[in-house]
Design a protein around this motif. Structure first.
Motif, PDB file in Angstrom:
ATOM      1  N   ILE A 104       0.816  -1.210  -0.083  1.00  0.00           N
ATOM      2  CA  ILE A 104      -0.115  -0.146  -0.012  1.00  0.00           C
ATOM      3  C   ILE A 104       0.896   1.351  -0.048  1.00  0.00           C
ATOM      4  O   ILE A 104       0.519   2.408  -0.470  1.00  0.00           O
ATOM      5  N   LEU A 105       1.819   1.186   0.693  1.00  0.00           N
ATOM      6  CA  LEU A 105       3.043   2.290   0.541  1.00  0.00           C
ATOM      7  C   LEU A 105       3.165   2.771  -0.869  1.00  0.00           C
ATOM      8  O   LEU A 105       3.260   3.944  -1.118  1.00  0.00           O
ATOM      9  N   LYS A 106       3.520   1.863  -1.817  1.00  0.00           N
ATOM     10  CA  LYS A 106       3.798   2.267  -3.285  1.00  0.00           C
ATOM     11  C   LYS A 106       2.487   3.089  -3.692  1.00  0.00           C
ATOM     12  O   LYS A 106       2.471   3.924  -4.517  1.00  0.00           O
ATOM     13  N   THR A 107       1.347   2.359  -3.427  1.00  0.00           N
ATOM     14  CA  THR A 107       0.171   2.653  -4.073  1.00  0.00           C
ATOM     15  C   THR A 107      -0.245   4.231  -3.494  1.00  0.00           C
ATOM     16  O   THR A 107      -0.564   5.082  -4.133  1.00  0.00           O
ATOM     17  N   LEU A 108       0.101   4.413  -2.294  1.00  0.00           N
ATOM     18  CA  LEU A 108      -0.269   5.981  -1.562  1.00  0.00           C
ATOM     19  C   LEU A 108       0.668   6.870  -2.238  1.00  0.00           C
ATOM     20  O   LEU A 108       0.339   7.930  -2.637  1.00  0.00           O
ATOM     21  N   GLU A 109       1.868   6.630  -2.862  1.00  0.00           N
ATOM     22  CA  GLU A 109       2.887   7.493  -3.539  1.00  0.00           C
ATOM     23  C   GLU A 109       2.461   7.661  -4.853  1.00  0.00           C
ATOM     24  O   GLU A 109       2.566   8.721  -5.377  1.00  0.00           O
ATOM     25  N   GLU A 110       1.750   6.766  -5.391  1.00  0.00           N
ATOM     26  CA  GLU A 110       1.452   6.666  -6.799  1.00  0.00           C
ATOM     27  C   GLU A 110      -0.078   6.951  -7.079  1.00  0.00           C
ATOM     28  O   GLU A 110      -0.694   7.008  -8.322  1.00  0.00           O
ATOM     29  N   CYS A 111      -0.848   7.594  -6.039  1.00  0.00           N
ATOM     30  CA  CYS A 111      -2.326   7.635  -5.970  1.00  0.00           C
ATOM     31  C   CYS A 111      -2.704   8.724  -7.030  1.00  0.00           C
ATOM     32  O   CYS A 111      -2.283   9.825  -6.778  1.00  0.00           O
ATOM     33  N   PRO A 112      -3.334   8.388  -7.903  1.00  0.00           N
ATOM     34  CA  PRO A 112      -3.661   9.442  -8.951  1.00  0.00           C
ATOM     35  C   PRO A 112      -4.917  10.321  -8.653  1.00  0.00           C
ATOM     36  O   PRO A 112      -5.386  10.237  -7.411  1.00  0.00           O
ATOM     37  N   ALA A 113      -4.818  11.495  -9.101  1.00  0.00           N
ATOM     38  CA  ALA A 113      -6.010  12.605  -8.570  1.00  0.00           C
ATOM     39  C   ALA A 113      -7.352  12.113  -8.416  1.00  0.00           C
ATOM     40  O   ALA A 113      -8.095  12.832  -7.798  1.00  0.00           O
ATOM     41  N   TYR A 114      -7.661  11.292  -9.421  1.00  0.00           N
ATOM     42  CA  TYR A 114      -9.091  11.102  -9.545  1.00  0.00           C
ATOM     43  C   TYR A 114      -9.515   9.865  -8.403  1.00  0.00           C
ATOM     44  O   TYR A 114     -10.596   9.600  -8.312  1.00  0.00           O
ATOM     45  N   ALA A 115      -8.382   9.617  -7.423  1.00  0.00           N
ATOM     46  CA  ALA A 115      -8.617   8.556  -6.336  1.00  0.00           C
ATOM     47  C   ALA A 115      -8.471   9.190  -4.865  1.00  0.00           C
ATOM     48  O   ALA A 115      -7.789  10.231  -4.980  1.00  0.00           O
ATOM     49  N   TRP A 116      -9.263   8.534  -3.989  1.00  0.00           N
ATOM     50  CA  TRP A 116      -8.933   9.063  -2.637  1.00  0.00           C
ATOM     51  C   TRP A 116      -8.784   7.849  -1.682  1.00  0.00           C
ATOM     52  O   TRP A 116      -9.779   6.808  -1.915  1.00  0.00           O
ATOM     53  N   ILE A 117      -7.776   7.651  -0.962  1.00  0.00           N
ATOM     54  CA  ILE A 117      -7.489   6.596  -0.121  1.00  0.00           C
ATOM     55  C   ILE A 117      -7.694   6.965   1.312  1.00  0.00           C
ATOM     56  O   ILE A 117      -6.782   7.835   1.851  1.00  0.00           O
ATOM     57  N   VAL A 118      -8.561   6.577   2.178  1.00  0.00           N
ATOM     58  CA  VAL A 118      -8.653   6.885   3.430  1.00  0.00           C
ATOM     59  C   VAL A 118      -8.312   5.622   4.345  1.00  0.00           C
ATOM     60  O   VAL A 118      -8.784   4.491   4.233  1.00  0.00           O
TER      61      VAL A 118
END
Ligand SMILES: [Zn+2]
Length: 327
Positions: A130-144
């Motif tokens: 998830i660390l990698k995903t958080l770094e690359e999270c696109p602007a159309y997404a939101w991770i809480v």
């Protein structure tokens, strides 16, 4: 599910800050939503997901009526996902699925939302992924990342995400919420004070069970009044096997602590602060049988016993040690 931020109880400043951020769409792609159990963390994340996807947003939140709002409330919106532990952990298979899904733009909404609840259950492999995903999270997404224990998250996660914190909810707010929901006012008063600021616990508390636990604790206090904790042994011998579990004893001790506090409040003529207000006359006669010193002594013993229980000391051994201490 509530349809709007204005119906949410407690934490008004944090709420306003979050609402401003989601309305301006200036919310960061990933953040931590922290706070004690039962204060509405996941609900708040879902309300924010509604604002982000609502077709007719209003000044104080989503409309609650449009198709995206209704789908989110029912948990069937294709772009809003709540990821919960499979068994006891959130596993790497789940975070990989999240990351694969994240590659695609929203299917029908404006913003993809992923709520990980509770985030401290991410196992080690899932955390790294998830660390990698958080770094690359696109602007159309939101991770809480929803958690009651933000310090249990890795520092590498905490350093990538701002933390929004929810405080326990004031008893008066919980009381009015319960009354509006149709709870008997007297029950609402007791529940709101006994739930430790957790609206979730107040809602799910079974009143008859609370009464049962409480009457056991009150009868124990009546027998303990003359002095000595030895009566605990008699009390213990009357419990059935399933009642003799660690959790039951913990519940009993917590109930006793609240009742002892009530006795102190009554001795000091502070009736409005009494939690179990509906049985105040009964507690008042109990209070007269106890001295301040005795209440404080019992309270200290109970707190000590609770610590022992939380260290997993066997419940039977614990009760016997309480017994022998008094001989
Ligand atoms: Zn809407």
């Amino acid at each position: 599910m509530l349809s709007s931020f204005k119906e949410f109880r407690g934490n008004p400043e944090m709420l306003a800050r979050l609402l401003r951020a989601v309305r301006r769409e200036s919310i960061l792609p990933a953040f931590i939503l922290a706070g004690p159990e039962g204060v509405g963390k996941k609900l708040l994340a879902l309300l924010a997901a509604q604002v982000l996807n609502c077709e007719k947003p209003e000044p104080d939140g989503a409309c609650g009526q449009c198709a995206p709002c209704r789908k989110i409330a029912r948990g069937i919106h294709p772009d809003v996902h709540v990821i919960v532990p499979e068994g006891s952990e959130i596993k790497i298979k789940q975070t990989r699925e999240l990351s694969a899904d994240l590659q695609y733009r929203p299917f029908e909404g404006k913003r993809k939302v992923y709520i990980l609840d509770p985030a401290e259950r991410l196992n080690e492999a899932a955390t790294n992924s998830i660390l990698k995903t958080l770094e690359e999270c696109p602007a159309y997404a939101w991770i809480v990342l929803v958690t009651a224990h933000p310090n249990a998250l890795l520092p590498t996660i905490r350093s990538r995400c701002p933390v929004y914190r929810l405080a326990p909810i004031p008893a008066a707010d919980i009381e009015s919420f319960l009354v509006q929901g149709g709870r008997d006012p007297q029950q609402a008063r007791v529940l709101s004070k006994a739930c430790g600021g957790s609206i979730g616990r107040a809602i799910s508390q079974d009143w008859s069970q609370l009464q049962m636990h409480r009457s056991r604790a009150v009868s124990l206090l009546q027998r303990l009044a003359p002095g000595g904790f030895y009566q605990v042994r008699n009390f213990w011998s009357k419990l059935s096997t399933e009642e003799r579990t660690r959790l039951t004893l913990e519940d009993l001790f917590q109930t006793l602590l609240v009742l002892l506090r009530d006795l102190l409040m009554l001795k000091e003529n502070r009736r409005p602060e009494v939690t179990h207000d509906d049985i105040a006359p009964q507690l008042a006669s109990l209070a007269s049988a106890y001295s301040f010193e005795r209440i404080c002594e019992l309270e200290a013993q109970l707190r000590n016993a609770l610590r022992e229980l939380q260290r997993n000391v066997n419940a039977q051994v614990l009760v016997e040690s309480l017994y022998f201490e008094q001989q």
